[in-house]
Design a protein around this motif. Structure first.
Motif, PDB file in Angstrom:
ATOM      1  N   SER A  35       0.842  -1.191   0.000  1.00  0.00           N
ATOM      2  CA  SER A  35       0.000   0.000   0.000  1.00  0.00           C
ATOM      3  C   SER A  35       0.879   1.243   0.000  1.00  0.00           C
ATOM      4  CB  SER A  35      -0.951  -0.013   1.194  1.00  0.00           C
ATOM      5  OG  SER A  35      -0.237  -0.156   2.401  1.00  0.00           O
ATOM      6  N   LEU A  36       0.384   2.282  -0.609  1.00  0.00           N
ATOM      7  CA  LEU A  36       1.146   3.520  -0.774  1.00  0.00           C
ATOM      8  C   LEU A  36       1.056   4.339   0.508  1.00  0.00           C
ATOM      9  CD1 LEU A  36       2.792   5.215  -2.752  1.00  0.00           C
ATOM     10  CD2 LEU A  36       0.663   6.247  -3.523  1.00  0.00           C
ATOM     11  N   ARG A  37       2.127   4.275   1.289  1.00  0.00           N
ATOM     12  CA  ARG A  37       2.239   5.044   2.529  1.00  0.00           C
ATOM     13  C   ARG A  37       3.592   5.760   2.510  1.00  0.00           C
ATOM     14  NH1 ARG A  37       2.013   0.140   6.135  1.00  0.00           N
ATOM     15  NH2 ARG A  37       3.759   1.311   6.880  1.00  0.00           N
ATOM     16  N   GLU A  38       3.708   6.825   3.264  1.00  0.00           N
ATOM     17  CA  GLU A  38       4.959   7.600   3.278  1.00  0.00           C
ATOM     18  C   GLU A  38       6.148   6.743   3.692  1.00  0.00           C
ATOM     19  OE1 GLU A  38       5.654  10.614   1.993  1.00  0.00           O
ATOM     20  OE2 GLU A  38       3.582  10.504   1.312  1.00  0.00           O
ATOM     21  N   GLU A  39       5.973   5.898   4.718  1.00  0.00           N
ATOM     22  CA  GLU A  39       7.073   5.047   5.174  1.00  0.00           C
ATOM     23  C   GLU A  39       7.499   4.070   4.077  1.00  0.00           C
ATOM     24  OE1 GLU A  39       4.163   5.329   6.834  1.00  0.00           O
ATOM     25  OE2 GLU A  39       4.699   6.330   8.721  1.00  0.00           O
TER      26      GLU A  39
ATOM     27  N   HIS B 281      15.877  -4.048  -4.248  1.00  0.00           N
ATOM     28  CA  HIS B 281      14.802  -4.670  -5.026  1.00  0.00           C
ATOM     29  C   HIS B 281      13.448  -4.188  -4.508  1.00  0.00           C
ATOM     30  CE1 HIS B 281      18.267  -7.323  -5.457  1.00  0.00           C
ATOM     31  NE2 HIS B 281      17.726  -7.772  -6.577  1.00  0.00           N
ATOM     32  N   LEU B 282      12.691  -3.558  -5.384  1.00  0.00           N
ATOM     33  CA  LEU B 282      11.374  -3.036  -5.039  1.00  0.00           C
ATOM     34  C   LEU B 282      10.327  -3.825  -5.817  1.00  0.00           C
ATOM     35  CD1 LEU B 282       9.355  -0.978  -3.901  1.00  0.00           C
ATOM     36  CD2 LEU B 282      10.093   0.613  -5.692  1.00  0.00           C
ATOM     37  N   VAL B 283       9.530  -4.624  -5.106  1.00  0.00           N
ATOM     38  CA  VAL B 283       8.480  -5.417  -5.739  1.00  0.00           C
ATOM     39  C   VAL B 283       7.153  -4.902  -5.192  1.00  0.00           C
ATOM     40  CG1 VAL B 283       7.552  -7.713  -6.169  1.00  0.00           C
ATOM     41  CG2 VAL B 283      10.030  -7.386  -5.975  1.00  0.00           C
ATOM     42  N   ALA B 284       6.416  -4.200  -6.044  1.00  0.00           N
ATOM     43  CA  ALA B 284       5.219  -3.480  -5.631  1.00  0.00           C
ATOM     44  C   ALA B 284       3.951  -4.126  -6.158  1.00  0.00           C
ATOM     45  CB  ALA B 284       5.293  -2.033  -6.144  1.00  0.00           C
ATOM     46  N   SER B 285       2.888  -3.905  -5.421  1.00  0.00           N
ATOM     47  CA  SER B 285       1.563  -4.285  -5.914  1.00  0.00           C
ATOM     48  C   SER B 285       1.155  -3.283  -6.988  1.00  0.00           C
ATOM     49  CB  SER B 285       0.546  -4.244  -4.769  1.00  0.00           C
ATOM     50  OG  SER B 285       0.334  -2.893  -4.357  1.00  0.00           O
ATOM     51  N   SER B 286       0.189  -3.658  -7.793  1.00  0.00           N
ATOM     52  CA  SER B 286      -0.303  -2.714  -8.792  1.00  0.00           C
ATOM     53  C   SER B 286      -0.957  -1.512  -8.106  1.00  0.00           C
ATOM     54  CB  SER B 286      -1.277  -3.392  -9.764  1.00  0.00           C
ATOM     55  OG  SER B 286      -2.347  -3.983  -9.069  1.00  0.00           O
ATOM     56  N   THR B 287      -1.529  -1.710  -6.941  1.00  0.00           N
ATOM     57  CA  THR B 287      -2.123  -0.611  -6.178  1.00  0.00           C
ATOM     58  C   THR B 287      -1.065   0.430  -5.818  1.00  0.00           C
ATOM     59  OG1 THR B 287      -3.790  -2.094  -5.266  1.00  0.00           O
ATOM     60  CG2 THR B 287      -3.418  -0.024  -4.086  1.00  0.00           C
ATOM     61  N   PHE B 288       0.070  -0.026  -5.303  1.00  0.00           N
ATOM     62  CA  PHE B 288       1.170   0.873  -4.950  1.00  0.00           C
ATOM     63  C   PHE B 288       1.675   1.586  -6.203  1.00  0.00           C
ATOM     64  CE2 PHE B 288       5.600   1.979  -4.351  1.00  0.00           C
ATOM     65  CZ  PHE B 288       5.670   2.462  -3.048  1.00  0.00           C
ATOM     66  N   ALA B 289       1.915   0.822  -7.256  1.00  0.00           N
ATOM     67  CA  ALA B 289       2.477   1.387  -8.492  1.00  0.00           C
ATOM     68  C   ALA B 289       1.546   2.417  -9.124  1.00  0.00           C
ATOM     69  CB  ALA B 289       2.795   0.265  -9.485  1.00  0.00           C
ATOM     70  N   LYS B 290       0.252   2.111  -9.197  1.00  0.00           N
ATOM     71  CA  LYS B 290      -0.728   3.051  -9.757  1.00  0.00           C
ATOM     72  C   LYS B 290      -0.753   4.349  -8.961  1.00  0.00           C
ATOM     73  CE  LYS B 290      -4.065  -0.337 -11.439  1.00  0.00           C
ATOM     74  NZ  LYS B 290      -5.412  -0.905 -11.236  1.00  0.00           N
ATOM     75  N   GLY B 291      -0.789   4.219  -7.645  1.00  0.00           N
ATOM     76  CA  GLY B 291      -0.835   5.400  -6.790  1.00  0.00           C
ATOM     77  C   GLY B 291       0.422   6.238  -6.894  1.00  0.00           C
ATOM     78  N   LEU B 292       1.566   5.589  -6.930  1.00  0.00           N
ATOM     79  CA  LEU B 292       2.838   6.304  -7.015  1.00  0.00           C
ATOM     80  C   LEU B 292       2.976   7.017  -8.352  1.00  0.00           C
ATOM     81  CD1 LEU B 292       5.560   6.777  -5.494  1.00  0.00           C
ATOM     82  CD2 LEU B 292       6.459   4.871  -6.850  1.00  0.00           C
ATOM     83  N   ALA B 293       2.646   6.325  -9.432  1.00  0.00           N
ATOM     84  CA  ALA B 293       2.788   6.889 -10.779  1.00  0.00           C
ATOM     85  C   ALA B 293       1.606   7.783 -11.164  1.00  0.00           C
ATOM     86  CB  ALA B 293       2.944   5.770 -11.810  1.00  0.00           C
ATOM     87  N   GLU B 294       0.520   7.679 -10.403  1.00  0.00           N
ATOM     88  CA  GLU B 294      -0.713   8.394 -10.736  1.00  0.00           C
ATOM     89  C   GLU B 294      -1.121   8.111 -12.178  1.00  0.00           C
ATOM     90  OE1 GLU B 294       0.149  12.485  -9.734  1.00  0.00           O
ATOM     91  OE2 GLU B 294      -0.125  12.098  -7.595  1.00  0.00           O
ATOM     92  N   SER B 295      -1.095   6.809 -12.509  1.00  0.00           N
ATOM     93  CA  SER B 295      -1.357   6.373 -13.878  1.00  0.00           C
ATOM     94  C   SER B 295      -1.878   4.940 -13.872  1.00  0.00           C
ATOM     95  CB  SER B 295      -0.063   6.454 -14.691  1.00  0.00           C
ATOM     96  OG  SER B 295      -0.223   5.867 -15.960  1.00  0.00           O
TER      97      SER B 295
END
Length: 186
Positions: free
Chosen positions: A50-54, A64-78
């Protein structure tokens, strides 16, 4: 209210363990930073769910950063996978996005990109599949496998887990997963 007492006394001292890969999830931020600080030469994998500041801060500290699509979508705003990978690659050398039935999208530190199809299995329950994926990926990295091989093996291991119900109960036994050295890259 999630009240957590000080757990610093529970943390192992740097000379008490010899890790080959750190698996972090951002829920214990101080412990994660301490581990990265104490074991800076060790590969580290962040399970960015989940996209949190920490979690965003930890993403800049790991190999190595392995993200969920939820995290990636939120971070990229796309909604665009290439935007996800581009934005994640600004944070860490090796990046991947787990996207459930769409599989895994990844990029290595040299810019090589690819995708891995989701395991072709009958899905019963996805509970804990992400945790199982990240654990398997960290294990493969700890055994000095390439990022692509680590992701492919983790994908197969998680594929076994979704064929049955439960969280811990769905964790496959070693005898149920492909041998790490026999993973075929496609």
């Amino acid at each position: 209210v999630n009240y957590k007492t000080d757990r610093s006394a529970l943390l192992p001292k740097p000379n008490e363990i010899d890790p080959h890969c750190l698996l972090l999830d951002g829920h214990e931020f101080e412990a994660s930073i301490a581990a990265i600080t104490n074991y800076g030469a060790v590969p580290s994998l962040l399970d960015a769910g989940s996209l949190r500041e920490e979690t965003k801060e930890l993403a800049t500290q790991v190999t190595h950063l392995v993200a969920s699509s939820t995290f990636a979508k939120g971070l990229a705003e796309s909604e665009n996978v290439s935007d996800w990978i581009k934005r994640l690659a600004e944070l860490a050398p090796f990046v991947a996005v787990t996207a459930g039935a769409q599989g895994v999208y990844w990029q290595s530190k040299d810019g090589t990109q690819g995708s891995i199809k989701a395991a072709s299995v009958e899905v019963v329950d996805t509970t804990a599949a992400g945790d199982i994926f990240h654990g398997a990926c960290a294990l493969a990295i700890a055994k000095w496998k390439s990022f692509q091989t680590s992701l492919a093996w983790a994908n197969e291991v998680a594929g076994v887990s979704v064929t049955r119900k439960g969280g811990r109960a769905s964790s496959p036994a070693l005898s149920e997963v492909p041998i790490l050295d026999s993973v075929h890259l496609t």
